[in-house]
Motif scaffolding. Structure first.
Motif, PDB file in Angstrom:
ATOM      1  N   ALA A 421       0.839  -1.187   0.000  1.00 38.59           N
ATOM      2  CA  ALA A 421       0.000   0.000   0.000  1.00 38.59           C
ATOM      3  C   ALA A 421       0.877   1.241   0.000  1.00 38.59           C
ATOM      4  N   GLU A 422       1.089   1.825  -1.167  1.00 37.50           N
ATOM      5  CA  GLU A 422       1.937   2.992  -1.287  1.00 37.50           C
ATOM      6  C   GLU A 422       1.087   4.230  -1.501  1.00 37.50           C
ATOM      7  N   PRO A 423       1.553   5.418  -1.100  1.00 36.83           N
ATOM      8  CA  PRO A 423       0.771   6.631  -1.283  1.00 36.83           C
ATOM      9  C   PRO A 423       0.419   6.840  -2.748  1.00 36.83           C
ATOM     10  N   GLU A 424      -0.802   7.302  -3.002  1.00 35.98           N
ATOM     11  CA  GLU A 424      -1.306   7.393  -4.362  1.00 35.98           C
ATOM     12  C   GLU A 424      -0.464   8.299  -5.243  1.00 35.98           C
ATOM     13  N   GLU A 425       0.038   9.402  -4.700  1.00 34.89           N
ATOM     14  CA  GLU A 425       0.776  10.350  -5.535  1.00 34.89           C
ATOM     15  C   GLU A 425       2.129   9.825  -6.001  1.00 34.89           C
ATOM     16  N   GLU A 426       2.602   8.716  -5.460  1.00 31.74           N
ATOM     17  CA  GLU A 426       3.899   8.188  -5.853  1.00 31.74           C
ATOM     18  C   GLU A 426       3.779   6.863  -6.608  1.00 31.74           C
ATOM     19  N   LEU A 427       2.605   6.578  -7.157  1.00 31.44           N
ATOM     20  CA  LEU A 427       2.405   5.300  -7.823  1.00 31.44           C
ATOM     21  C   LEU A 427       3.250   5.196  -9.086  1.00 31.44           C
ATOM     22  N   PRO A 428       3.852   4.024  -9.337  1.00 33.73           N
ATOM     23  CA  PRO A 428       4.628   3.844 -10.568  1.00 33.73           C
ATOM     24  C   PRO A 428       3.714   3.802 -11.788  1.00 33.73           C
ATOM     25  N   VAL A 429       4.281   4.028 -12.962  1.00 37.20           N
ATOM     26  CA  VAL A 429       3.500   4.018 -14.204  1.00 37.20           C
ATOM     27  C   VAL A 429       3.949   2.902 -15.141  1.00 37.20           C
ATOM     28  N   LEU A 430       5.002   2.170 -14.786  1.00 35.88           N
ATOM     29  CA  LEU A 430       5.504   1.090 -15.638  1.00 35.88           C
ATOM     30  C   LEU A 430       5.072  -0.260 -15.087  1.00 35.88           C
ATOM     31  N   LEU A 431       4.811  -1.191 -15.988  1.00 39.55           N
ATOM     32  CA  LEU A 431       4.429  -2.541 -15.610  1.00 39.55           C
ATOM     33  C   LEU A 431       5.620  -3.228 -14.940  1.00 39.55           C
ATOM     34  N   SER A 432       5.440  -3.713 -13.716  1.00 38.53           N
ATOM     35  CA  SER A 432       6.569  -4.249 -12.956  1.00 38.53           C
ATOM     36  C   SER A 432       7.006  -5.625 -13.457  1.00 38.53           C
ATOM     37  N   GLU A 433       6.063  -6.411 -13.937  1.00 36.04           N
ATOM     38  CA  GLU A 433       6.382  -7.768 -14.382  1.00 36.04           C
ATOM     39  C   GLU A 433       6.001  -7.919 -15.849  1.00 36.04           C
ATOM     40  N   PRO A 434       6.967  -8.118 -16.752  1.00 34.59           N
ATOM     41  CA  PRO A 434       6.651  -8.217 -18.176  1.00 34.59           C
ATOM     42  C   PRO A 434       5.789  -9.427 -18.475  1.00 34.59           C
ATOM     43  N   VAL A 435       5.094  -9.377 -19.593  1.00 38.83           N
ATOM     44  CA  VAL A 435       4.224 -10.472 -20.006  1.00 38.83           C
ATOM     45  C   VAL A 435       5.069 -11.713 -20.274  1.00 38.83           C
ATOM     46  N   GLY A 436       4.633 -12.861 -19.726  1.00 40.45           N
ATOM     47  CA  GLY A 436       5.380 -14.105 -19.880  1.00 40.45           C
ATOM     48  C   GLY A 436       4.490 -15.233 -20.345  1.00 40.45           C
ATOM     49  N   PRO A 437       5.041 -16.412 -20.511  1.00 42.19           N
ATOM     50  CA  PRO A 437       4.267 -17.547 -21.028  1.00 42.19           C
ATOM     51  C   PRO A 437       3.150 -18.003 -20.091  1.00 42.19           C
ATOM     52  N   ASP A 438       3.231 -17.670 -18.774  1.00 42.75           N
ATOM     53  CA  ASP A 438       2.188 -18.081 -17.844  1.00 42.75           C
ATOM     54  C   ASP A 438       0.976 -17.156 -17.877  1.00 42.75           C
ATOM     55  N   ASP A 439       1.096 -16.014 -18.562  1.00 36.95           N
ATOM     56  CA  ASP A 439      -0.011 -15.065 -18.620  1.00 36.95           C
ATOM     57  C   ASP A 439      -1.132 -15.591 -19.509  1.00 36.95           C
ATOM     58  N   HIS A 440      -2.336 -15.045 -19.286  1.00 36.21           N
ATOM     59  CA  HIS A 440      -3.489 -15.360 -20.126  1.00 36.21           C
ATOM     60  C   HIS A 440      -3.496 -14.381 -21.295  1.00 36.21           C
ATOM     61  N   ILE A 441      -3.164 -14.874 -22.489  1.00 31.07           N
ATOM     62  CA  ILE A 441      -2.936 -14.010 -23.655  1.00 31.07           C
ATOM     63  C   ILE A 441      -3.957 -14.353 -24.723  1.00 31.07           C
ATOM     64  N   ARG A 442      -4.538 -13.298 -25.289  1.00 30.05           N
ATOM     65  CA  ARG A 442      -5.489 -13.453 -26.396  1.00 30.05           C
ATOM     66  C   ARG A 442      -5.028 -12.574 -27.539  1.00 30.05           C
ATOM     67  N   GLY A 443      -4.651 -13.183 -28.662  1.00 24.98           N
ATOM     68  CA  GLY A 443      -4.162 -12.428 -29.795  1.00 24.98           C
ATOM     69  C   GLY A 443      -2.858 -13.006 -30.307  1.00 24.98           C
ATOM     70  N   PRO A 444      -2.283 -12.426 -31.370  1.00 27.88           N
ATOM     71  CA  PRO A 444      -1.054 -12.962 -31.977  1.00 27.88           C
ATOM     72  C   PRO A 444       0.127 -12.891 -31.019  1.00 27.88           C
ATOM     73  N   LYS A 445       0.981 -13.920 -31.038  1.00 31.87           N
ATOM     74  CA  LYS A 445       2.139 -13.966 -30.144  1.00 31.87           C
ATOM     75  C   LYS A 445       3.103 -12.825 -30.416  1.00 31.87           C
ATOM     76  N   LYS A 446       3.302 -12.472 -31.687  1.00 26.50           N
ATOM     77  CA  LYS A 446       4.254 -11.418 -32.042  1.00 26.50           C
ATOM     78  C   LYS A 446       3.503 -10.134 -32.376  1.00 26.50           C
ATOM     79  N   ALA A 447       2.600  -9.733 -31.486  1.00 22.50           N
ATOM     80  CA  ALA A 447       1.808  -8.517 -31.697  1.00 22.50           C
ATOM     81  C   ALA A 447       2.662  -7.279 -31.521  1.00 22.50           C
ATOM     82  N   ALA A 448       2.315  -6.252 -32.279  1.00 27.49           N
ATOM     83  CA  ALA A 448       3.035  -4.984 -32.159  1.00 27.49           C
ATOM     84  C   ALA A 448       2.677  -4.255 -30.875  1.00 27.49           C
TER      85      ALA A 448
END
Length: 598
Positions: A421-448
């Motif tokens: 629970a971090e203060p709202e004004e200091e929230l990060p804007v980047l995704l902390s964990e990149p998309v990996g093979p365990d994710d639920h993915i819908r669409g082309p694997k090599k999507a732009a």
């Protein structure tokens, strides 16, 4: 008057007024009438057989059984349908409640070990839920709803632990015949429940007999209240019952008659579980009548110069006061920090340590159960008075300390947020964990372009976004969509079971089919509904549940690390999307995120 009785702080006002009245009565020129009145004998007789108690025991052993019956109802509801269903959500307040029991008891014993007051170690262990919730209502905006949910869960566990302490450590002698009788009556009540015989007179007669047998056995009869409350049936309204109730109401609307009104009333009432109906009916009586009468019967302490002088140097009064003031604060704080540190559980909402410390401080308000245990622990009137003075002083100081901490946390915007629970004004804007093979993915694997959604199957905003993302995927052939779980546990009680069902479908490669079914049926997410959806896909919704909980928890952890605080939250190519949740706005963001061709 209706507005007064609906206000949560009102019951605290009545309780406080009863406490002040008891103090004034015990210190007035008519003080001798206080003890004389509460020692007045009242009983039942039938021929030569009679049963009698004084008024104070009727209150402490009789009326308080109804108070603990309501607590049992609340425990039963929370375990089956509320927050106590989710292990990760209850782990932190449960361990905090345990810390809030052990540390005050240890502090008290540090002052009284080996002395005549050692038996009173149970006095500072319990939190008074009524006073705490009343103070939180007065605190208002400084106490957010997630903190109230946290403290409610803590208070329920605290009550359970306190009752266990009473049952195990404050039972002096046992009558085996009475215990056997009580066990037989309890078995009869459980048999009626198993046979689904719901006749109030039968339960009232058996319950009263069980109370008498328990009272004679030496076990404190308030345990009967907890046991019977836990046994009361609780269930979510089924579609069948809701449909029948709706049809009856419609029939009454089209053709009003006394018979139609009675039928509609009966079916609407039956759609809601007995547990919830009893809570609604009994809670005002316990909050505004029983607990204030208990305070009036037990809070009358003689505060003359000699009594105060003895209490100022009494290890009993000092141990109780310090146990409530410092013991609760230290115990609950350590009990909160430890499971968060070891990743055993999570906190509801975006809480900061300033708010948690304020909640820990006000949890030192010990009154109802503390006075209750004083009556069990001490027979000497002098020790009685010293312990009660310690309760009053410790509770007042805990309330003052909690107010100060809440004020400081509010003025400074919170301090030292816990890991999730971090203060709202200091929230990060980047995704902390990149998309990996365990994710639920819908669409082309090599999507732009990759769009990651942190969603909640019960969230109405996620439900509105669902068709928009489908249209977006059809419009942008080089877009892939990733779904990660972020159930808002305190707001949406069915979100976690729905996530479990989706993960079970994922084991069979049918996650997205279940995903679409759940969003198309957001209003129908009971266990029965989830089982029906699973049958359509030929999957077992409750298999490997611990593994699925771990997976959902991992999604939640990555979301919190990425600054997710609500649903839906979107990331486009790893950057938080902060525009409108409409088709054109998201489509424009996807176009802008697409890598430019040379």
């Amino acid at each position: 008057m209706r507005g007064f009785f609906k206000n949560e702080a009102s019951s605290t006002t009545v309780l406080l007024a009863a406490t002040v009245l008891a103090m004034l009565w015990a210190n007035s020129p008519w003080s001798e009438t206080y003890e004389a009145f509460w020692h007045t004998s009242m009983g039942l007789s039938f021929g030569d057989a009679s049963f009698s108690l004084d008024l104070r025991h009727w209150v402490n052993d009789g009326l308080m059984t109804l108070f603990f019956f309501v607590i049992g109802l609340e425990v039963s509801y929370e375990v089956r349908m509320g927050q106590l269903r989710d292990r990760r959500l209850i782990a932190v307040p449960a361990i905090a409640a345990l810390g809030g029991l052990l540390v005050p008891a240890a502090i008290y014993l540090a002052f009284n070990a080996g002395g005549p007051g050692a038996v009173g170690w149970g006095v500072p262990i319990a939190t008074d839920t009524a006073f705490v919730l009343g103070l939180l209502a007065v605190v208002g905006a400084r106490c957010p709803e997630p903190l109230r949910a946290f403290l409610l869960t803590l208070a329920i566990v605290d009550d359970i632990l306190a009752i266990m302490v009473v049952a195990i450590f404050y039972t002096e002698s046992l009558s085996i015949p009475s215990l056997i009788t009580a066990a037989a009556l309890l078995a009869a009540i459980m048999t009626l429940r198993w046979l689904k015989i719901w006749r109030a007179p039968a339960y009232i007669v058996l319950g009263f007999g069980l109370w008498l047998a328990t009272l004679e056995s030496g076990v404190h009869p308030t345990l009967v209240g907890i046991a019977l409350g836990v046994l009361v049936f609780v269930y979510a309204p089924s579609d069948h019952k809701l449909l029948r109730a709706g049809e009856a109401v419609q029939e009454f609307t089209s053709s009003p008659s006394p018979a139609a009104a009675a039928q509609a009333t009966r079916l609407v009432r039956m759609a809601v579980s007995v547990n919830e109906r009893l809570q609604m009916r009994l809670h005002p009586w316990t909050a505004f009548v029983i607990v204030p009468i208990f305070a009036l019967a037990n809070a009358g302490i003689r505060l003359d110069a000699e009594t105060l002088r003895n209490a100022a140097t009494s290890p009993i009064a000092i141990g109780v006061a310090v146990g409530l003031l410092a013991g609760k604060l230290i115990g609950i704080t350590i009990g909160t920090w430890l499971p968060l540190r070891l990743n055993w559980g999570v906190l509801p909402g975006n809480l900061v340590w300033g708010q948690l410390l304020g909640g820990a401080a006000v949890s030192g308000i010990g009154f109802t159960v503390a006075l209750f245990i004083v009556d069990l622990a001490f027979e000497d009137p002098r020790l009685h008075s010293e312990a009660k003075i310690g309760i009053l002083v410790g509770s007042l100081l805990a309330a003052l300390l909690g107010w100060i901490v809440f004020r400081m946390a509010w003025d400074r915007g919170g301090v030292c947020a816990p890991p999730d629970a971090e203060p709202e004004e200091e929230l990060p804007v980047l995704l902390s964990e990149p998309v990996g093979p365990d994710d639920h993915i819908r669409g082309p694997k090599k999507a732009a372009v990759t769009l990651v959604e942190y969603g909640d199957f019960e969230c109405p905003y996620c439900g509105r976004l669902h068709p928009i993302l489908e249209t977006l995927r059809q419009r942008h052939k080089d877009l892939r969509i990733v779904f990660r779980h972020f159930p808002l546990r305190t707001l949406h009680p069915r979100a976690v079971p729905a996530a479990m069902a989706a993960q079970a479908a994922a084991d069979s490669g049918r996650f997205w089919e279940m995903h679409d079914i759940l969003f198309d049926n957001q209003r129908f997410l009971t266990d029965e509904d989830l089982g029906r959806y699973a049958d359509q896909l030929d999957v077992d919704p409750w298999s490997e549940i611990h593994r699925h909980q771990t997976r959902v928890g991992r999604d939640e952890a990555s979301g919190r690390a990425s600054g997710v605080r609500g649903t839906p939250t979107l990331f486009i190519n790893g950057v938080r999307y902060q525009g409108g949740l409409d088709l054109e706005s998201i489509s424009k963001a996807v176009d802008e995120a697409r890598p430019r061709q040379p």
